[in-house]
Design an enzyme around this catalytic site. Sequence first.
Site, PDB file in Angstrom:
ATOM      1  N   LYS A  20       4.473  11.859 -10.407  1.00 41.59           N
ATOM      2  CA  LYS A  20       3.576  11.121 -11.311  1.00 41.59           C
ATOM      3  C   LYS A  20       4.245   9.802 -11.654  1.00 41.59           C
ATOM      4  O   LYS A  20       5.393   9.773 -12.105  1.00 41.59           O
ATOM      5  CB  LYS A  20       3.366  11.902 -12.603  1.00 41.59           C
ATOM      6  CG  LYS A  20       2.293  12.951 -12.527  1.00 41.59           C
ATOM      7  CD  LYS A  20       2.006  13.434 -13.944  1.00 41.59           C
ATOM      8  CE  LYS A  20       1.069  14.599 -13.952  1.00 41.59           C
ATOM      9  NZ  LYS A  20       0.829  15.081 -15.327  1.00 41.59           N
ATOM     10  N   GLU A  47      12.440  18.770 -23.264  1.00 44.92           N
ATOM     11  CA  GLU A  47      11.734  19.076 -22.010  1.00 44.92           C
ATOM     12  C   GLU A  47      12.410  20.249 -21.287  1.00 44.92           C
ATOM     13  O   GLU A  47      11.753  21.026 -20.607  1.00 44.92           O
ATOM     14  CB  GLU A  47      11.686  17.843 -21.088  1.00 44.92           C
ATOM     15  CG  GLU A  47      11.011  16.612 -21.703  1.00 44.92           C
ATOM     16  CD  GLU A  47       9.481  16.627 -21.632  1.00 44.92           C
ATOM     17  OE1 GLU A  47       8.893  17.657 -21.257  1.00 44.92           O
ATOM     18  OE2 GLU A  47       8.879  15.581 -21.983  1.00 44.92           O
ATOM     19  N   ARG A  58       0.813  -1.226   0.000  1.00 41.69           N
ATOM     20  CA  ARG A  58       0.000   0.000   0.000  1.00 41.69           C
ATOM     21  C   ARG A  58       0.846   1.275   0.000  1.00 41.69           C
ATOM     22  O   ARG A  58       0.435   2.323   0.469  1.00 41.69           O
ATOM     23  CB  ARG A  58      -0.976   0.029   1.179  1.00 41.69           C
ATOM     24  CG  ARG A  58      -1.951  -1.116   1.127  1.00 41.69           C
ATOM     25  CD  ARG A  58      -3.203  -0.846   1.923  1.00 41.69           C
ATOM     26  NE  ARG A  58      -4.146  -1.920   1.698  1.00 41.69           N
ATOM     27  CZ  ARG A  58      -4.100  -3.091   2.309  1.00 41.69           C
ATOM     28  NH1 ARG A  58      -3.156  -3.333   3.192  1.00 41.69           N
ATOM     29  NH2 ARG A  58      -4.996  -4.004   2.042  1.00 41.69           N
ATOM     30  N   HIS A  79       2.283  18.347 -25.372  1.00 45.72           N
ATOM     31  CA  HIS A  79       2.054  16.931 -25.090  1.00 45.72           C
ATOM     32  C   HIS A  79       0.780  16.371 -25.734  1.00 45.72           C
ATOM     33  O   HIS A  79       0.725  15.183 -26.038  1.00 45.72           O
ATOM     34  CB  HIS A  79       2.001  16.686 -23.573  1.00 45.72           C
ATOM     35  CG  HIS A  79       3.364  16.670 -22.943  1.00 45.72           C
ATOM     36  ND1 HIS A  79       4.236  17.725 -23.063  1.00 45.72           N
ATOM     37  CD2 HIS A  79       4.006  15.738 -22.196  1.00 45.72           C
ATOM     38  CE1 HIS A  79       5.355  17.433 -22.401  1.00 45.72           C
ATOM     39  NE2 HIS A  79       5.240  16.241 -21.875  1.00 45.72           N
ATOM     40  N   ARG A  81      -0.564  22.991 -13.219  1.00 47.88           N
ATOM     41  CA  ARG A  81       0.414  21.942 -13.547  1.00 47.88           C
ATOM     42  C   ARG A  81       0.217  21.481 -14.997  1.00 47.88           C
ATOM     43  O   ARG A  81       1.143  20.989 -15.636  1.00 47.88           O
ATOM     44  CB  ARG A  81       0.281  20.748 -12.583  1.00 47.88           C
ATOM     45  CG  ARG A  81       1.322  19.681 -12.851  1.00 47.88           C
ATOM     46  CD  ARG A  81       1.514  18.695 -11.715  1.00 47.88           C
ATOM     47  NE  ARG A  81       2.509  17.687 -12.102  1.00 47.88           N
ATOM     48  CZ  ARG A  81       2.989  16.755 -11.295  1.00 47.88           C
ATOM     49  NH1 ARG A  81       2.580  16.693 -10.052  1.00 47.88           N
ATOM     50  NH2 ARG A  81       3.882  15.894 -11.729  1.00 47.88           N
ATOM     51  N   HIS A  87       9.798  10.036 -26.936  1.00 46.21           N
ATOM     52  CA  HIS A  87       8.848  10.919 -26.260  1.00 46.21           C
ATOM     53  C   HIS A  87       9.232  12.396 -26.453  1.00 46.21           C
ATOM     54  O   HIS A  87       8.416  13.216 -26.900  1.00 46.21           O
ATOM     55  CB  HIS A  87       8.808  10.554 -24.768  1.00 46.21           C
ATOM     56  CG  HIS A  87       7.966  11.457 -23.939  1.00 46.21           C
ATOM     57  ND1 HIS A  87       6.587  11.462 -23.994  1.00 46.21           N
ATOM     58  CD2 HIS A  87       8.301  12.414 -23.043  1.00 46.21           C
ATOM     59  CE1 HIS A  87       6.116  12.364 -23.157  1.00 46.21           C
ATOM     60  NE2 HIS A  87       7.141  12.961 -22.561  1.00 46.21           N
ATOM     61  N   GLU A 102      -2.444  18.278 -10.445  1.00 44.59           N
ATOM     62  CA  GLU A 102      -2.878  18.785 -11.742  1.00 44.59           C
ATOM     63  C   GLU A 102      -4.364  19.124 -11.808  1.00 44.59           C
ATOM     64  O   GLU A 102      -5.091  18.658 -12.681  1.00 44.59           O
ATOM     65  CB  GLU A 102      -2.504  17.786 -12.851  1.00 44.59           C
ATOM     66  CG  GLU A 102      -2.425  18.462 -14.206  1.00 44.59           C
ATOM     67  CD  GLU A 102      -1.836  17.571 -15.284  1.00 44.59           C
ATOM     68  OE1 GLU A 102      -0.818  16.917 -14.997  1.00 44.59           O
ATOM     69  OE2 GLU A 102      -2.403  17.544 -16.379  1.00 44.59           O
ATOM     70  N   HIS A 134       1.677  13.202 -27.614  1.00 43.38           N
ATOM     71  CA  HIS A 134       1.208  11.867 -27.231  1.00 43.38           C
ATOM     72  C   HIS A 134       0.482  11.184 -28.398  1.00 43.38           C
ATOM     73  O   HIS A 134       0.570   9.976 -28.580  1.00 43.38           O
ATOM     74  CB  HIS A 134       0.279  11.950 -26.014  1.00 43.38           C
ATOM     75  CG  HIS A 134       1.029  12.127 -24.722  1.00 43.38           C
ATOM     76  ND1 HIS A 134       0.408  12.467 -23.539  1.00 43.38           N
ATOM     77  CD2 HIS A 134       2.343  12.013 -24.430  1.00 43.38           C
ATOM     78  CE1 HIS A 134       1.317  12.541 -22.573  1.00 43.38           C
ATOM     79  NE2 HIS A 134       2.501  12.284 -23.101  1.00 43.38           N
ATOM     80  N   LYS A 138       9.859  23.198 -12.460  1.00 42.82           N
ATOM     81  CA  LYS A 138       8.879  22.137 -12.205  1.00 42.82           C
ATOM     82  C   LYS A 138       8.477  22.158 -10.726  1.00 42.82           C
ATOM     83  O   LYS A 138       7.301  21.994 -10.393  1.00 42.82           O
ATOM     84  CB  LYS A 138       9.434  20.771 -12.606  1.00 42.82           C
ATOM     85  CG  LYS A 138       8.420  19.666 -12.359  1.00 42.82           C
ATOM     86  CD  LYS A 138       8.487  18.523 -13.325  1.00 42.82           C
ATOM     87  CE  LYS A 138       7.315  17.565 -13.090  1.00 42.82           C
ATOM     88  NZ  LYS A 138       7.394  16.355 -13.888  1.00 42.82           N
ATOM     89  N   ASN A 164       2.290  20.328 -19.749  1.00 42.10           N
ATOM     90  CA  ASN A 164       1.947  19.492 -20.898  1.00 42.10           C
ATOM     91  C   ASN A 164       2.045  20.242 -22.215  1.00 42.10           C
ATOM     92  O   ASN A 164       1.527  19.765 -23.230  1.00 42.10           O
ATOM     93  CB  ASN A 164       0.533  18.930 -20.735  1.00 42.10           C
ATOM     94  CG  ASN A 164       0.458  17.989 -19.552  1.00 42.10           C
ATOM     95  OD1 ASN A 164       1.366  17.193 -19.347  1.00 42.10           O
ATOM     96  ND2 ASN A 164      -0.595  18.095 -18.769  1.00 42.10           N
TER      97      ASN A 164
END
Length: 564
Positions: free
Chosen positions: A339, A381, A317, A444, A437, A462, A433, A448, A423, A441
């Site tokens: 993330k 990035e 957990r 992105h 935040r 990427h 987000e 993506h 960041k 992206n």
Amino acid sequence: MTESEAIDTAKKRLGKRSIVLVGLMGCGKSSIGKRLAARLGLPFIDADEEIERAAAKTINEIFADHGEAHFRDGERKVISRLLSNGPQVLATGGGAYMHPETRQRIRENGVSIWLRADLPVLMRRVMKRDTRPLLREGNPEATMRKLIEARYPIYAEADMTVDSRDEPHDLAVNEIVNRLATSSAVPTGPVQPPSPSRSVRIELGDRAYDVLIASGLLSDTGALIKSRLGAVKCGVVTDENVARHHLATLEESLKSEGLFAGSIVMTPGEGTKNFRDLATLSERLLELGLERGDLVVPLGGGVIGDLAGFAAGILRRGIRFVQIPTSLLAQVDSSVGGKTGINTPQGKNLIGVFHQPSLVIADTSVLTTLPPRQMRAGYAEVAKYGLLGDAKFFSWLENNWQGVFGNNGPALTKAIETSVAAKAAIVARDETETGDRALLNLGHTFGHAFEAWTGYSDKLLHGEGIAIGMCLAFRLSEELGLCPAGNADRVTAHFKAIGLPTRIADIPQTGADADELWRLMGQDKKVRGGKLAFILVRGIGDAFVSRDVPPDTVKAFLKREIAR
Ligand SMILES: NC(=O)c1ccc[n+]([C@@H]2O[C@H](COP(=O)([O-])OP(=O)(O)OC[C@H]3O[C@@H](n4cnc5c(N)ncnc54)[C@H](O)[C@@H]3O)[C@@H](O)[C@H]2O)c1
């Protein structure tokens, strides 16, 4: 040029740089080195003797007691320290130059000279002594041949190659002095200061943590973890590529503090971020006996960080983890902010948890082994932080990008630190987000879709997808009248200079279709209430979230972009 003129010129050209002799045991580093030092009036230092002094043990004892990885790590530290004291003539052990970080420090602070000798010469010389740990067992000639095969291609990277024959060493010394005085291959620039060390705090209340950024941190990991997080067991997760270059250093460092539980080596690549590998990895981490207080330690790029971070988030957990990012992308982006997750056939990163690391250790020197294409992809990035919120940083990158790519120097550290700080500020404001935040992206939503279109394959990394996506975001913003003309061209020109793709046509796949790309964009996480969130711009350094770009506008724009 007379001999004394050659000596004066050679010394002037050397400046504070040291002459670093590299080559196999028996190639004459000590004997030629001592004569060369005497000729130039410089100190002669034998790195192996310094290592023995620092460890208060002979090299054979260090090998026997702690193994080769431990010896190499100590060797790296000693050579790094010695290089700060130039000019001098420094003879290094045969394996020293094989270490990427040591090579890097030598490149920055020295002139490297490979003393090349052929097998019979080497064998004649070494068989007179019996002190060489690598030649003590088995068939010494076969061992030497193997060493030649493995090391000569790397020694060939030295600034100068001088043949060491069975002839008076003074001949080799003459040749070296003359070439130091005249050869354009001798690096003459000022020595590089060691890369500065930096720390950026991610302010998240009782889950706050530091991102440490410096050259050479990997070998200090054990001590860093012990002092900050206690005497815990560490389960390392890495991939085959990273393992080849850096796993031994990390394992040694953890073992020396008694923290090592075991390592799990995954297949490299985006394909590993899936349910099956997550299950295997989680079970293997449990088999290592990791308990609630222990640590998962991902050593790798964003793939390993995302996958192993997710495993840490669900193991028992949720147990703690320490990110050790080894790609530029991971150092400036994926290792920070918590993330974690995996991909599914439905799309990228659709399954995962927010789980913050307890510490991030970004060793800039590990980037020296990163393939150049991956370095460029990570740079996209870095540029993103300038483009979304810091115009001054983007201008700095336009003027300093060569420094960021070259030699693990201060420009690289500054680029990483600025990116992580950007960041950190956004993550501290909006951890999960719900607000700005999403600005991270930028590029992105398009990127993506391109990644999905190319099947997450090597056709498009990427960061490359994001580079094209950012160019599109700027061009769309200009077309919508949101951003003054000229900004998109500036972004495109910069990415082209780096060698990054900037158009859909740059992707090595034919048959792009606007409707298909639009459909793939709809799979993005950034969809809410059926509406796509676009990160658009008012200019360089001024991004914002928009939810009201009509689909037909985007599809028409994509058609034009495909034809571009
Ligand atoms: N979690 C986040 O916030 C976040 C943010 C951005 C990207 N990501 C994810 O990150 C992933 C991309 O990360 P990446 O670009 O680092 O890819 P990656 O992890 O696949 O690494 C790229 C390649 O470089 C190799 N490599 C890494 N470090 C190396 C080194 N020092 N020396 C030699 N080889 C090395 C790897 O083995 C791999 O082949 C994507 O899955 C993306 O979704 C996550």
